[in-house]
Motif scaffolding. Structure first.
Motif, PDB file in Angstrom:
ATOM      1  N   LEU A 131       0.827  -1.204   0.000  1.00  0.00           N
ATOM      2  CA  LEU A 131       0.000   0.000   0.000  1.00  0.00           C
ATOM      3  C   LEU A 131       0.864   1.257   0.000  1.00  0.00           C
ATOM      4  O   LEU A 131       0.542   2.247  -0.668  1.00  0.00           O
ATOM      5  CB  LEU A 131      -0.924  -0.003   1.218  1.00  0.00           C
ATOM      6  N   LEU A 132       1.964   1.218   0.755  1.00  0.00           N
ATOM      7  CA  LEU A 132       2.882   2.362   0.768  1.00  0.00           C
ATOM      8  C   LEU A 132       3.463   2.605  -0.619  1.00  0.00           C
ATOM      9  O   LEU A 132       3.502   3.746  -1.100  1.00  0.00           O
ATOM     10  CB  LEU A 132       4.005   2.104   1.772  1.00  0.00           C
ATOM     11  N   THR A 133       3.899   1.547  -1.285  1.00  0.00           N
ATOM     12  CA  THR A 133       4.466   1.678  -2.628  1.00  0.00           C
ATOM     13  C   THR A 133       3.425   2.177  -3.612  1.00  0.00           C
ATOM     14  O   THR A 133       3.732   2.981  -4.510  1.00  0.00           O
ATOM     15  CB  THR A 133       5.027   0.324  -3.103  1.00  0.00           C
ATOM     16  N   GLY A 134       2.175   1.717  -3.457  1.00  0.00           N
ATOM     17  CA  GLY A 134       1.102   2.199  -4.325  1.00  0.00           C
ATOM     18  C   GLY A 134       0.873   3.691  -4.184  1.00  0.00           C
ATOM     19  O   GLY A 134       0.649   4.394  -5.177  1.00  0.00           O
ATOM     20  N   ASP A 135       0.948   4.197  -2.944  1.00  0.00           N
ATOM     21  CA  ASP A 135       0.812   5.643  -2.717  1.00  0.00           C
ATOM     22  C   ASP A 135       1.925   6.425  -3.409  1.00  0.00           C
ATOM     23  O   ASP A 135       1.706   7.540  -3.900  1.00  0.00           O
ATOM     24  CB  ASP A 135       0.836   5.957  -1.218  1.00  0.00           C
ATOM     25  N   LEU A 136       3.114   5.844  -3.449  1.00  0.00           N
ATOM     26  CA  LEU A 136       4.251   6.532  -4.066  1.00  0.00           C
ATOM     27  C   LEU A 136       4.225   6.406  -5.589  1.00  0.00           C
ATOM     28  O   LEU A 136       4.668   7.312  -6.296  1.00  0.00           O
ATOM     29  CB  LEU A 136       5.561   5.951  -3.527  1.00  0.00           C
ATOM     30  N   ALA A 137       3.726   5.272  -6.085  1.00  0.00           N
ATOM     31  CA  ALA A 137       3.723   5.053  -7.532  1.00  0.00           C
ATOM     32  C   ALA A 137       2.688   5.902  -8.237  1.00  0.00           C
ATOM     33  O   ALA A 137       2.925   6.413  -9.348  1.00  0.00           O
ATOM     34  CB  ALA A 137       3.472   3.574  -7.831  1.00  0.00           C
ATOM     35  N   TYR A 138       1.536   6.072  -7.616  1.00  0.00           N
ATOM     36  CA  TYR A 138       0.445   6.851  -8.201  1.00  0.00           C
ATOM     37  C   TYR A 138       0.013   7.920  -7.209  1.00  0.00           C
ATOM     38  O   TYR A 138       0.316   7.840  -6.021  1.00  0.00           O
ATOM     39  CB  TYR A 138      -0.737   5.944  -8.556  1.00  0.00           C
ATOM     40  N   ASP A 139      -0.694   8.892  -7.682  1.00  0.00           N
ATOM     41  CA  ASP A 139      -1.129   9.993  -6.825  1.00  0.00           C
ATOM     42  C   ASP A 139      -2.082   9.483  -5.747  1.00  0.00           C
ATOM     43  O   ASP A 139      -3.069   8.796  -6.044  1.00  0.00           O
ATOM     44  CB  ASP A 139      -1.823  11.077  -7.651  1.00  0.00           C
ATOM     45  N   SER A 140      -1.778   9.821  -4.496  1.00  0.00           N
ATOM     46  CA  SER A 140      -2.646   9.418  -3.394  1.00  0.00           C
ATOM     47  C   SER A 140      -4.021  10.056  -3.550  1.00  0.00           C
ATOM     48  O   SER A 140      -4.137  11.248  -3.820  1.00  0.00           O
ATOM     49  CB  SER A 140      -2.018   9.841  -2.060  1.00  0.00           C
ATOM     50  N   GLY A 141      -5.057   9.249  -3.379  1.00  0.00           N
ATOM     51  CA  GLY A 141      -6.419   9.749  -3.523  1.00  0.00           C
ATOM     52  C   GLY A 141      -6.958   9.677  -4.929  1.00  0.00           C
ATOM     53  O   GLY A 141      -8.122  10.002  -5.167  1.00  0.00           O
ATOM     54  N   SER A 142      -6.146   9.237  -5.898  1.00  0.00           N
ATOM     55  CA  SER A 142      -6.593   9.139  -7.286  1.00  0.00           C
ATOM     56  C   SER A 142      -7.376   7.844  -7.502  1.00  0.00           C
ATOM     57  O   SER A 142      -7.441   6.979  -6.635  1.00  0.00           O
ATOM     58  CB  SER A 142      -5.388   9.180  -8.230  1.00  0.00           C
ATOM     59  N   ALA A 143      -7.964   7.711  -8.700  1.00  0.00           N
ATOM     60  CA  ALA A 143      -8.707   6.499  -9.029  1.00  0.00           C
ATOM     61  C   ALA A 143      -7.779   5.288  -9.014  1.00  0.00           C
ATOM     62  O   ALA A 143      -8.163   4.197  -8.581  1.00  0.00           O
ATOM     63  CB  ALA A 143      -9.374   6.650 -10.400  1.00  0.00           C
ATOM     64  N   ARG A 144      -6.547   5.459  -9.481  1.00  0.00           N
ATOM     65  CA  ARG A 144      -5.597   4.349  -9.471  1.00  0.00           C
ATOM     66  C   ARG A 144      -5.217   3.949  -8.060  1.00  0.00           C
ATOM     67  O   ARG A 144      -4.939   2.778  -7.797  1.00  0.00           O
ATOM     68  CB  ARG A 144      -4.351   4.721 -10.275  1.00  0.00           C
ATOM     69  N   ASP A 145      -5.184   4.907  -7.166  1.00  0.00           N
ATOM     70  CA  ASP A 145      -4.885   4.601  -5.774  1.00  0.00           C
ATOM     71  C   ASP A 145      -5.941   3.669  -5.199  1.00  0.00           C
ATOM     72  O   ASP A 145      -5.623   2.726  -4.464  1.00  0.00           O
ATOM     73  CB  ASP A 145      -4.822   5.899  -4.967  1.00  0.00           C
ATOM     74  N   ASP A 146      -7.195   3.896  -5.552  1.00  0.00           N
ATOM     75  CA  ASP A 146      -8.271   3.007  -5.104  1.00  0.00           C
ATOM     76  C   ASP A 146      -8.138   1.627  -5.727  1.00  0.00           C
ATOM     77  O   ASP A 146      -8.401   0.611  -5.076  1.00  0.00           O
ATOM     78  CB  ASP A 146      -9.639   3.607  -5.457  1.00  0.00           C
ATOM     79  N   VAL A 147      -7.746   1.568  -6.997  1.00  0.00           N
ATOM     80  CA  VAL A 147      -7.540   0.283  -7.668  1.00  0.00           C
ATOM     81  C   VAL A 147      -6.453  -0.512  -6.962  1.00  0.00           C
ATOM     82  O   VAL A 147      -6.578  -1.730  -6.756  1.00  0.00           O
ATOM     83  CB  VAL A 147      -7.184   0.495  -9.156  1.00  0.00           C
ATOM     84  N   VAL A 148      -5.366   0.166  -6.572  1.00  0.00           N
ATOM     85  CA  VAL A 148      -4.262  -0.492  -5.875  1.00  0.00           C
ATOM     86  C   VAL A 148      -4.752  -1.094  -4.562  1.00  0.00           C
ATOM     87  O   VAL A 148      -4.442  -2.254  -4.228  1.00  0.00           O
ATOM     88  CB  VAL A 148      -3.107   0.499  -5.615  1.00  0.00           C
ATOM     89  N   LYS A 149      -5.517  -0.333  -3.792  1.00  0.00           N
ATOM     90  CA  LYS A 149      -5.997  -0.821  -2.501  1.00  0.00           C
ATOM     91  C   LYS A 149      -6.889  -2.050  -2.670  1.00  0.00           C
ATOM     92  O   LYS A 149      -6.748  -3.034  -1.940  1.00  0.00           O
ATOM     93  CB  LYS A 149      -6.749   0.295  -1.776  1.00  0.00           C
TER      94      LYS A 149
END
Length: 440
Positions: A372-390
């Motif tokens: 989850l930490l890496t996902g926040d760094l890879a894509y903008d936190s709070g973006s649609a992709r951030d939700d996909v990562v979670k």
């Protein structure tokens, strides 16, 4: 040919020393409690984020605390403080544990250390390759998240192991813990190298001052919190200002703490055993507070109903994450172990079967905190992709746990009977007889 004879007799996952086994057992017990708290915090976040009060959850996560005065960039959201600040405590414990393993633990033996290190590397390369394969044709830098499915969550995996198989041999449990620790070190290295957009040299050099002072104090066995905590905090602040992810400061501080091979004799009032002392103090804070709080702020994703969940899982990023965690981790860890056995002509310990290693490799697919930490760094936190990562990390981790449960539960009854025999202590010296037979 003479040089190969020791390798012919070497057994993978052989029983370690009793001191190391008892220490690992104590760590696993604490991480199991932390894992339960982590799961509880993540469940609360998911329920809240998908309830009628979801807006209040997201408002809480994005609430700003801190200041930008004095040239510092410390006006962070609560979610940002959890990711940058609290996880630094987690990685401080990781740094301590890794150093202790290679200096005072059984892994100071290169033969024992090679297996979890090689397995951790294999468990990183294969998931990354699978993620890249799914996202190579996607647009807008989707491939940037290649490192998301490469990390194993210590607390989550150990909690799952405690539920799945309570009598698995200690050698495999030690392997999982060591694999996860090495995995986390590799992950923080990846974060520092690949997810740092711009490094400010001056703050990074300034960070060396409190870090060096911290190192000098701990090398002299000084344990005064009123000295060490401010120096650790200053190190964190300047690493954060440098553009390098602030959790790196935790690992660096952990590495400075001295470890002696006679550390087992140290206590809170003794000279030796400083790393053990700090670990005893900080592990409950890490497992019982820092990681669960991070999970609470990181795991809360609003699915948008069944259709939203299905849509998210169809995204190439989600497919890459789930495939990397479930398939990639299993192939990477198990495949590397099998290849290492073939190359060195080592045999599996007589008490184990390859199906046990396969099940443990599946369990390594539980990636949560660092993913989850890496996902926040890879894509903008709070973006649609951030939700996909979670969504993908949660799905992949749960699927890996369920598949591992199917495999390992089948072996649990057998190992329960073995455990009863091996726990005998007929001379009542506190050490099981099997550890006194020269088989360590």
């Amino acid at each position: 040919m003479a040089d190969r004879k020791p390798l012919l007799r070497r057994a993978l996952f052989s029983r370690g020393s009793w001191s190391e086994t008892s220490r690992i057992t104590a760590i696993l017990r604490k991480e199991t409690v932390g894992g339960a708290l982590l799961l509880f915090a993540a469940a609360v976040a998911l329920i809240w984020a998908n309830s009628a009060w979801s807006a209040s959850y997201h408002n809480l996560t994005s609430f700003h605390v801190g200041t930008d005065r004095f040239g510092l960039h410390l006006d962070l959201t609560l979610g940002g403080w959890a990711a940058d600040g609290l996880l630094a405590i987690f990685f401080f414990v990781v740094g301590l544990e890794l150093k202790r393993e290679f200096v005072a633990g059984d892994l100071r033996d290169p033969g024992r250390a090679a297996l979890p290190i090689a397995a951790a590397v294999g468990g990183m390369v294969v998931p990354a390759a699978i993620f890249v394969a799914f996202t190579a044709d996607a647009s807008d830098g989707a491939v940037r998240g290649w490192a998301i499915p490469t990390a194993t969550d210590i607390a989550f995996a150990v909690a799952a192991l405690a539920v799945i198989s309570t009598h698995l041999p200690s050698a495999l449990r030690t392997f999982l813990l060591t694999l996860a620790v090495v995995d986390d070190l590799l992950a923080i290295t990846v974060i520092a190298v690949f997810y740092t957009e711009k490094i400010k040299v001056v703050p990074l050099l300034v960070a060396l001052i409190p870090l060096t002072l911290f190192a000098i104090l701990v090398q002299r066995r000084i344990r005064a919190c009123w000295l060490l905590i401010p120096l650790a905090a200053l190190t964190w602040v300047f690493v954060h200002e440098s553009g390098v992810h602030a959790t790196v400061a935790g690992v660096l501080l952990g590495f400075t703490v001295p470890v002696l091979r006679s550390e087992a004799a140290g206590g809170p009032d003794a000279g030796p055993g400083l790393a053990e002392h700090f670990e005893h103090l900080m592990r409950p804070v890490s497992a019982g507070f820092a990681v669960p709080v991070f999970a609470f702020f990181a795991a809360g994703v609003t699915f948008g109903g069944y259709d939203g969940l299905v849509t998210a899982l169809r995204d190439p990023i989600a497919l890459g994450i789930v495939g990397g965690l479930v398939v990639g981790k299993t192939i990477g860890v198990f495949g590397t172990t099998w290849v290492l056995a073939a190359i060195t002509r080592a045999s599996l310990d007589s008490a184990l079967r390859w199906i046990d290693v396969f099940g443990m490799s599946m369990l390594a697919g539980i990636g949560f905190t660092v993913s989850l930490l890496t996902g926040d760094l890879a894509y903008d936190s709070g973006s649609a992709r951030d939700d996909v990562v979670k969504v993908a990390v949660l799905t992949g981790s749960l699927l890996a746990a369920l598949l591992a449960a199917i495999v390992l539960r089948l072996r649990n009854r057998h190992y329960r009977s073995v455990w009863i025999l091996e726990s005998r202590d007929r001379d009542h010296d506190g050490v099981p007889d099997v550890y006194e037979s020269g088989r360590d």
